[in-house]
Motif scaffolding. Structure first.
Motif, short mmCIF file in Angstrom:
data_model
loop_
_atom_site.label_atom_id
_atom_site.label_comp_id
_atom_site.label_asym_id
_atom_site.label_seq_id
_atom_site.Cartn_x
_atom_site.Cartn_y
_atom_site.Cartn_z
N LYS A 16 0.69 -1.37 -0.21
CA LYS A 16 -0.05 0.13 -0.11
C LYS A 16 0.95 1.21 -0.03
O LYS A 16 0.65 2.00 -0.84
CB LYS A 16 -0.84 -0.19 1.23
CG LYS A 16 -1.87 -1.06 1.25
CD LYS A 16 -2.63 -0.87 2.66
CE LYS A 16 -1.90 -1.57 3.79
NZ LYS A 16 -1.61 -2.79 3.83
N THR A 17 1.89 1.36 1.05
CA THR A 17 2.79 2.40 0.97
C THR A 17 3.64 2.53 -0.21
O THR A 17 3.70 3.76 -0.79
CB THR A 17 3.59 2.53 2.21
OG1 THR A 17 2.60 2.14 3.45
CG2 THR A 17 4.54 3.64 2.58
N THR A 18 4.15 1.55 -0.70
CA THR A 18 5.02 1.54 -1.82
C THR A 18 4.12 2.04 -3.00
O THR A 18 4.52 2.76 -4.04
CB THR A 18 5.59 0.16 -2.08
OG1 THR A 18 6.28 -0.29 -1.05
CG2 THR A 18 6.54 0.10 -3.36
N LEU A 39 -2.06 7.97 6.70
CA LEU A 39 -3.15 7.77 7.43
C LEU A 39 -2.63 6.82 8.43
O LEU A 39 -3.41 6.30 9.42
CB LEU A 39 -4.11 7.30 6.80
CG LEU A 39 -5.63 8.21 6.35
CD1 LEU A 39 -5.02 9.57 5.53
CD2 LEU A 39 -6.51 7.67 5.39
N ASP A 40 -1.43 6.08 8.43
CA ASP A 40 -1.20 5.06 9.15
C ASP A 40 -0.09 5.79 10.21
O ASP A 40 0.82 6.17 10.14
CB ASP A 40 -0.12 4.05 8.15
CG ASP A 40 0.10 2.80 8.73
OD1 ASP A 40 -0.14 2.62 9.99
OD2 ASP A 40 0.53 1.72 8.09
N PRO A 41 -0.69 4.88 11.73
CA PRO A 41 0.25 5.66 12.77
C PRO A 41 1.76 4.97 12.80
O PRO A 41 2.60 5.47 13.51
CB PRO A 41 -0.68 5.39 14.12
CG PRO A 41 -1.65 4.35 13.55
CD PRO A 41 -1.72 4.62 11.95
N ASN A 43 3.57 5.43 10.31
CA ASN A 43 4.26 6.57 9.65
C ASN A 43 5.00 6.13 8.29
O ASN A 43 6.12 6.87 8.04
CB ASN A 43 5.11 7.50 10.48
CG ASN A 43 4.33 8.10 11.54
OD1 ASN A 43 3.19 8.33 11.40
ND2 ASN A 43 4.97 8.21 12.49
N ASP A 44 4.78 4.93 7.86
CA ASP A 44 5.99 4.34 6.71
C ASP A 44 5.88 5.32 5.65
O ASP A 44 7.07 5.40 5.19
CB ASP A 44 5.41 2.91 6.36
CG ASP A 44 5.65 1.92 7.47
OD1 ASP A 44 6.23 2.16 8.40
OD2 ASP A 44 5.11 0.90 7.24
N LEU A 45 4.84 5.86 5.07
CA LEU A 45 5.06 6.60 3.82
C LEU A 45 5.94 7.96 4.26
O LEU A 45 6.48 8.49 3.43
CB LEU A 45 3.52 7.31 3.37
CG LEU A 45 3.40 8.13 2.27
CD1 LEU A 45 3.94 7.22 1.03
CD2 LEU A 45 1.94 8.62 2.22
N MET A 127 -4.28 8.77 -0.58
CA MET A 127 -4.46 8.22 1.13
C MET A 127 -3.98 6.84 1.31
O MET A 127 -4.40 5.82 0.77
CB MET A 127 -5.91 8.42 1.71
CG MET A 127 -6.29 9.96 1.59
SD MET A 127 -7.60 10.14 2.57
CE MET A 127 -8.92 10.06 1.27
N ASP A 128 -2.87 6.95 1.95
CA ASP A 128 -2.05 5.53 2.27
C ASP A 128 -2.61 4.91 3.63
O ASP A 128 -2.57 5.61 4.94
CB ASP A 128 -0.49 5.70 2.56
CG ASP A 128 -0.06 4.40 2.84
OD1 ASP A 128 -0.35 3.35 2.53
OD2 ASP A 128 1.11 4.52 3.41
N CYS A 129 -3.49 3.93 3.51
CA CYS A 129 -4.16 3.38 4.77
C CYS A 129 -3.52 2.69 5.39
O CYS A 129 -2.79 1.98 4.90
CB CYS A 129 -5.61 2.81 4.44
SG CYS A 129 -6.73 4.16 3.44
MG LIG Z 1 1.87 0.89 4.70
#
Ligand SMILES: [Mg+2]
Ligand SMILES: Nc1ncnc2c1ncn2[C@@H]1O[C@H](COP(=O)(O)OP(=O)(O)OP(=O)(O)O)[C@@H](O)[C@H]1O
Length: 270
Positions: A16-18, A39-41, A43-45, A127-129
């Motif tokens: 997803k993040t990639t 949107l991910d806690p 924080n990968d993005l 939005m990166d979920c």
């Molecule tokens: Mg991710």
């Protein structure tokens, strides 16, 4: 009007993040104006992008301090609203109850309202979920025109796709126009017979949704995210250094973008 796309799958580690970071980087290199939200806690993005890993502004402070989108510039056409480890589902709900701006609003429509000022300012909002179906992801779906579902060639992952498609269907009660934009097969190894079998199964089961180009498994994808370098910048650096191996992940994402722009009936100028 911006086209708003949630990138989601409750399965973890499917790309997803990639996908979010690659689409943001490549579309912005084509001069589309893009805003990405982490949107991910986890924080990968944010962590895989060329910005301060602990920026002063993030999605949590934008939502609950500034009450409007505030982002960080990645390049002339790409803005990121960084993630925050405070954006946990329970904390989000608790904050909403106390915040005068939101306390009488539908808790699933907060992001929809929050994103309104961006609608005329950019072409795409991604939005990166996080890997769940909880309140922040529900907000993303309520605010989106489309949902994009990355997956990997594993039979367990195929079960996850049906669950997401059902969730999108249920969300039509709140957001009547949301559509699945497509299913993106990631980490595909064409020499592996299981990968081939799952890819064929996916094409049979979701002929109108699966993107024709799978993203091949490619160590360079890990490298550029690990180094916090945009995919387009990394491709340029490899070309300048005349590195012989192909950056297949980059080539594949460019093909996916052509298909995505076709599906959205937008101009392709890759
Ligand atoms: Mg991710
Ligand atoms: N095509 C690819 N080839 C090689 N590695 C990849 C590829 N796509 C993603 N990866 C790597 O796989 C890992 C998981 O990818 P990513 O973080 O994008 O998944 P995710 O779905 O966002 O995970 P999470 O559910 O934890 O948010 C990362 O280390 C990433 O660099």
């Amino acid at each position: 009007m911006a086209i708003t796309i949630s990138i989601l799958n409750e399965k973890g580690g499917v790309g997803k993040t990639t996908t979010c970071s690659s689409l943001g980087s490549i579309l912005s290199s084509m001069s589309y104006k893009v805003v990405m939200l982490d949107l991910d806690p986890q924080n990968d993005l944010t962590l895989c992008s060329p910005i301060d890993p602990n920026p002063d502004i993030n999605l949590f402070s934008s939502l609950f301090v500034h009450h409007k989108p505030k982002g960080v510039k990645i390049n002339d056409h790409l803005i990121m609203i960084p993630g925050s480890n405070q954006l946990q589902p329970l904390n989000f709900v608790d904050k909403l109850k106390l915040d005068l701006e939101y306390q009488f609003e539908n808790p699933r429509l907060i992001l929809h309202q929050f994103l309104q000022p961006l609608q005329e300012k950019c072409d795409f909002i991604f939005m990166d979920c996080p890997p769940n179906q909880e309140i922040v992801v529900q907000n993303a779906l309520a605010a989106s025109d489309y949902a994009l579902i990355p997956t990997v060639p594993h039979s367990f992952s195929l079960n996850g796709i049906n669950s997401i498609l059902q969730l999108i269907q249920r969300f039509r009660k709140l957001n009547s126009t949301i559509e699945p934009l497509g299913i993106l097969m990631n980490c595909y190894d064409q020499r592996n017979s299981i990968d081939q079998a799952v890819w064929e199964m996916c094409q049979e089961e979701y002929p109108n949704l699966i993107f024709n180009t799978p993203i091949r498994i490619n160590t360079k994808m890990k490298e550029h995210t690990h180094l916090g370098i945009e995919i387009t910048e990394y491709a340029k650096q490899l070309q300048e250094k005349r590195i012989p191996q192909k950056f297949s992940g980059y080539e594949d994402f460019k093909e996916v973008i052509k298909e995505m722009l076709n599906r959205l009936k937008l101009e392709v100028h890759v």
